[in-house]
Scaffold this motif. Structure first.
Motif, short mmCIF file in Angstrom:
data_model
loop_
_atom_site.label_atom_id
_atom_site.label_comp_id
_atom_site.label_asym_id
_atom_site.label_seq_id
_atom_site.Cartn_x
_atom_site.Cartn_y
_atom_site.Cartn_z
N UNK A 152 38.41 5.02 86.53
CA UNK A 152 38.21 5.45 87.92
C UNK A 152 36.77 5.74 88.31
N UNK A 153 35.93 6.03 87.31
CA UNK A 153 34.54 6.39 87.63
C UNK A 153 33.59 5.21 87.44
N UNK A 154 34.11 4.03 87.21
CA UNK A 154 33.27 2.85 86.96
C UNK A 154 32.61 2.39 88.26
N UNK A 155 31.27 2.54 88.36
CA UNK A 155 30.60 2.16 89.62
C UNK A 155 30.79 0.68 89.94
N UNK A 156 31.07 -0.11 88.91
CA UNK A 156 31.33 -1.53 89.13
C UNK A 156 32.56 -1.78 89.99
N UNK A 157 33.41 -0.77 90.14
CA UNK A 157 34.62 -0.95 90.95
C UNK A 157 34.45 -0.40 92.37
N UNK A 158 33.26 0.16 92.64
CA UNK A 158 33.05 0.84 93.94
C UNK A 158 33.29 -0.10 95.12
N UNK A 159 32.98 -1.38 94.95
CA UNK A 159 33.16 -2.31 96.07
C UNK A 159 34.37 -3.21 95.87
N UNK A 160 35.17 -2.91 94.88
CA UNK A 160 36.33 -3.76 94.61
C UNK A 160 37.47 -3.43 95.57
N UNK A 161 38.49 -4.27 95.57
CA UNK A 161 39.62 -4.01 96.46
C UNK A 161 40.38 -2.75 96.04
N UNK A 162 40.19 -2.33 94.78
CA UNK A 162 40.89 -1.13 94.30
C UNK A 162 40.32 0.14 94.92
N UNK A 163 39.10 0.04 95.44
CA UNK A 163 38.47 1.21 96.05
C UNK A 163 38.58 1.18 97.57
N UNK A 164 39.29 0.20 98.08
CA UNK A 164 39.36 0.09 99.55
C UNK A 164 40.55 0.83 100.12
N UNK A 165 40.32 1.39 101.28
CA UNK A 165 41.40 2.05 102.00
C UNK A 165 42.41 1.00 102.46
N UNK A 166 43.66 1.42 102.63
CA UNK A 166 44.65 0.45 103.09
C UNK A 166 44.33 -0.04 104.50
N UNK A 167 44.62 -1.30 104.76
CA UNK A 167 44.54 -1.79 106.15
C UNK A 167 45.64 -1.08 106.93
N UNK A 168 45.51 -1.11 108.25
CA UNK A 168 46.44 -0.35 109.08
C UNK A 168 47.91 -0.63 108.74
N UNK A 169 48.22 -1.90 108.56
CA UNK A 169 49.62 -2.26 108.30
C UNK A 169 50.03 -2.10 106.84
N UNK A 170 49.10 -1.61 106.01
CA UNK A 170 49.44 -1.39 104.59
C UNK A 170 49.70 0.09 104.29
N UNK A 171 49.40 0.94 105.24
CA UNK A 171 49.47 2.39 104.98
C UNK A 171 50.90 2.79 104.63
N UNK A 172 51.04 3.49 103.51
CA UNK A 172 52.35 4.00 103.08
C UNK A 172 52.49 5.42 103.61
N UNK A 173 53.54 5.66 104.37
CA UNK A 173 53.70 7.01 104.94
C UNK A 173 54.75 7.83 104.21
N UNK A 174 55.69 7.14 103.57
CA UNK A 174 56.80 7.82 102.90
C UNK A 174 56.92 7.32 101.47
N UNK A 175 57.24 8.25 100.56
CA UNK A 175 57.55 7.86 99.19
C UNK A 175 58.92 8.41 98.83
N UNK A 176 59.53 7.82 97.80
CA UNK A 176 60.91 8.16 97.45
C UNK A 176 60.99 8.48 95.96
N UNK A 177 61.92 9.36 95.62
CA UNK A 177 62.14 9.73 94.22
C UNK A 177 62.55 8.51 93.41
N UNK A 178 63.35 7.67 94.01
CA UNK A 178 63.82 6.49 93.30
C UNK A 178 64.91 6.79 92.29
N UNK A 179 65.44 8.02 92.34
CA UNK A 179 66.50 8.35 91.40
C UNK A 179 67.83 7.92 92.00
#
Ligand code: AMP
Ligand code: MG
Length: 483
Positions: free
Chosen positions: A456-483
């Motif tokens: 998580x602290x690798x500066x090489x990932x700072x500009x990667x897609x893993x460090x990007x905020x979700x696009x508007x239509x990707x935002x997750x608002x709800x999560x589920x237990x899945x049980x």
């Protein structure tokens, strides 16, 4: 050949009312998705075996290794504030304990391996989604330096699990310093079984807090240690924008490790009142409530311990109260330490105020928690505000003054880069990985995300897609237990 895993089972030697032994309940077609080679090595698991077909059979709960003594543990708990006198491992199986190469004892537990004595009508299984989610988030937490259970392996079972829709089944192999929960004590307390309560406390002290052995008031000392570890844990969560989602007392470990990655989530845009869990309709476990809920949970734990704290009930209550009262200060100390270092400062009244104002600004301007912090180190010299607004400019000026009062900027930068991750396991990326596993039976998104979140602290990932905020239509608002 020696056994691929050497078990040593102390929990199974506790009295029979602590657990129920459980036979395996095989699945159709175990297939290994992932094994955690680094963790396996620490635990002394044989590497050749780990990569063999046999490992999938064991991690799916189809075969038992010699020395394993599988059991489901009993516990109780306050769920969303309501007392439940008996829960227990309903879909989990403790295979046994292993000693790491540093001599530390760990539980090896299968999660999703079939219904146990404590399943209460549940199927004891887990969909693959929650297995992948727990693998990603728990390993991310570990890489972020947060005490947590770990993931040793994940398998698909070849069977479908029926939730709202049929989903592929999975089993996670979880590793924890132990699975002793607040609710483990609360179970015996609820049964008014003082003998078992004391037995569990002694076991806990021997296993986790051996320095308390032979001390004048070991059980009060135990409570104090747990309070300290939980204060440390929650400060860690707050400093990373992590929302656990189900802080029921059956999901709180007495070691202060994070457990049960059901509806948990890391925040994207910062907001104090954020709740993700679909079942948390009152927002009881919102981000901003986590410290107070932890304190309340500790209060219920202290209550459970009263019968062994002192023979005189009034004295027991007095001692428990005094110890509980230390929680807010303990939490504040840890929280202030985190917040200062995130700003490149040393803890003080000033760092504390600046941190609170920073959060308020994030909330006002609806900014991303993680990226706002990781972006700050780059502003040590430039003085550019996050936004060109008056309030941000003012904050930047105050921060620069505090930095000058403090010490040199290279030191500050180093501190910040070690405290502000570029990568967290973002909800939308977890969803993408799960969707790919479901629709294509492929795990390359899971693998790539796992690699990123465990660095998580690798500066090489700072500009990667893993460090990007979700696009508007990707935002997750709800999560589920899945049980
Ligand atoms: P959780 O909220 O995930 O910590 O679960 C609360 C309780 O429900 C625990 O005692 C679990 O073992 C039990 N449980 C959850 N899901 C299942 C399931 N599918 N089958 C049996 N028991 C379950
Ligand atoms: Mg649980």
């Amino acid at each position: 050949m020696s056994a691929p895993i050497t078990f040593d089972n102390t929990y199974a030697q506790l009295p029979a009312n602590f657990y129920t032994r459980q036979a395996l309940q095989p699945v159709t077609q175990p297939t290994l998705i992932k094994t955690n080679l680094d963790l396996a090595e620490q635990l002394g698991v044989d590497r050749t075996w780990l990569l063999s077909k046999d490992a999938a059979q064991v991690f799916a709960g189809n075969e038992l290794l010699p020395g394993a003594d599988p059991l489901a543990a009993v516990y109780a708990g306050f769920q969303f504030g309501n007392w439940n006198p008996q829960l227990g491992d309903g879909r989990a199986l403790l295979l046994g304990e292993v000693l790491s190469n540093t001599g530390q004892r760990f539980d090896l537990q299968l999660k999703g391996s079939g219904p146990t004595h404590y399943a209460r009508g549940g199927d004891g299984r887990s969909p693959l989604g929650p297995v992948l989610r727990e693998y990603l988030v728990s390993e991310a937490m570990n890489a972020l330096g947060v005490p947590t259970t770990r993931a040793l392996a994940a398998v698909t079972t070849g069977d479908m699990v029926h939730r709202e829709q049929p989903e592929p089944g999975g089993v996670l192999t979880r590793v924890a310093s132990s699975h002793i929960r607040f609710g483990s004590f609360q179970y015996f307390s609820g049964q008014q079984d003082r003998e078992s309560l004391r037995r569990l406390a002694d076991y806990t002290i021997d296993r986790h807090y051996p320095d308390l052995r032979g001390s004048e008031r070991p059980y009060l000392g135990l409570l104090e240690q747990i309070i300290e570890q939980v204060a440390r844990l929650i400060a860690n969560w707050q400093s990373l924008g992590f929302i656990h989602g189900v802080m029921n007392t059956d999901n709180m470990l007495i070691t202060g490790e994070t457990i049960d990655y059901g509806p948990c989530a890391f925040m994207d845009t910062f907001k104090q009142a954020t709740v993700y869990s679909a079942i948390d309709q009152q927002g009881r476990y919102a981000y901003q409530n986590q410290p107070a809920i932890a304190h309340w949970n500790l209060m219920t734990l202290a209550q459970a311990l009263l019968p062994i704290l002192h023979d005189n009930e009034d004295a027991a209550i007095e001692q428990a109260k005094a110890t509980l009262q230390t929680f807010p200060d303990r939490f504040d100390d840890h929280y202030n330490a985190h917040s200062a270092v995130k700003l490149g400062l040393t803890p003080s009244k000033v760092s504390r105020a600046l941190f609170a104002e920073f959060l308020a600004l994030l909330e006002t301007h609806e900014l991303d928690f993680t990226n706002s912090f990781s972006g700050l180190a780059g502003r040590l010299e430039s003085n550019a505000p996050l936004l060109a607004t008056d309030d941000w400019q003012q904050w930047m000026a105050q921060w620069q003054t505090a930095l000058q009062d403090n010490d040199d900027k290279p030191a500050a930068r180093l501190r910040m880069e070690q405290a502000n991750p570029y990568v967290i396991p973002r909800n939308h990326l977890i969803e993408h990985a799960i969707q790919q596993a479901y629709s294509e039976e492929r795990f390359d998104q899971f693998d790539a995300l796992l690699k990123a979140v465990t660095n998580p602290f690798d500066p090489g990932l700072a500009r990667s897609r893993f460090a990007q905020e979700p696009a508007h239509d990707e935002i997750v608002k709800r999560t589920f237990c899945g049980t």
